[in-house]
Design an enzyme around this catalytic site. Structure first.
Site, PDB file in Angstrom:
ATOM      1  N   ASP A 254       0.819  -1.223   0.000  1.00  0.00           N
ATOM      2  CA  ASP A 254       0.000   0.000   0.000  1.00  0.00           C
ATOM      3  C   ASP A 254       0.847   1.265   0.000  1.00  0.00           C
ATOM      4  O   ASP A 254       0.350   2.353  -0.236  1.00  0.00           O
ATOM      5  CB  ASP A 254      -0.975   0.007   1.172  1.00  0.00           C
TER       6      ASP A 254
ATOM      7  N   ASP B   3       6.369  -5.837   6.868  1.00  0.00           N
ATOM      8  CA  ASP B   3       5.011  -5.281   6.916  1.00  0.00           C
ATOM      9  C   ASP B   3       4.084  -6.260   6.215  1.00  0.00           C
ATOM     10  O   ASP B   3       3.548  -5.990   5.153  1.00  0.00           O
ATOM     11  CB  ASP B   3       4.997  -3.907   6.255  1.00  0.00           C
TER      12      ASP B   3
ATOM     13  N   ALA C  30       8.347 -13.023  -0.234  1.00  0.00           N
ATOM     14  CA  ALA C  30       9.375 -12.543   0.688  1.00  0.00           C
ATOM     15  C   ALA C  30      10.411 -13.620   1.015  1.00  0.00           C
ATOM     16  O   ALA C  30      11.613 -13.337   1.062  1.00  0.00           O
ATOM     17  CB  ALA C  30       8.727 -12.022   1.977  1.00  0.00           C
TER      18      ALA C  30
END
Length: 144
Positions: free
Chosen positions: A8, A81, A63
């Site tokens: 985001d 995050d 990730a």
């Protein structure tokens, strides 16, 4: 700096407030979210147009895979995050193996920041994340 998740752009917005940041690598699994954060007027205003900054480099990917392939000691800061640890599909992203990989990519004296969810709402989850970080060799500090 490395931001894992955070598609985001809100974590990136905060990172870019520090003028000494030279590069921010973002690894986001959802290409659509990163695209939305860049092109949606409301979201891009909220993230301060973070993805327009030339220091920001976005990669679509997983990730775990990114950490496995990254050079050792290549980041001063890693920000995890990622989705809340109580979401079953994401629990591997809160494992001792994951944190060990994050530790490997940190430069000496580097820092790892982990979103572990709200301690008041799910204390067991929060403290499990904390103990897993310690087991991976990190010292922990609670903030916020």
């Amino acid at each position: 700096m490395l931001v894992l998740g955070g598609g985001d752009g809100l974590a990136v917005r905060e990172v870019l407030r520090h003028p000494d940041v030279r590069r921010v690598d973002v690894v986001e699994l959802d290409a659509g979210l990163a695209r939305l954060a860049r092109t949606d007027p409301a979201l891009s205003a909220l993230n301060g147009h973070a993805y327009d900054d030339p220091r920001v480099h976005v990669t679509t990917g997983e990730a775990f895979r990114m950490l496995r392939g990254a050079a050792p000691a290549s980041y001063d800061v890693v920000i995890s995050d990622l989705p809340d640890p109580s979401v079953t599909a994401g629990t591997k992203l809160y494992s001792q193996e994951f944190y060990g990989l994050a530790r490997r990519v940190l430069a000496p004296g580097g820092r790892l920041v982990v979103h572990a969810g709200p301690v008041a709402a799910r204390p067991e989850t929060f403290w499990t994340v904390e103990s897993t970080l310690r087991a991976a060799g990190f010292r922990t500090a609670r903030t916020g």
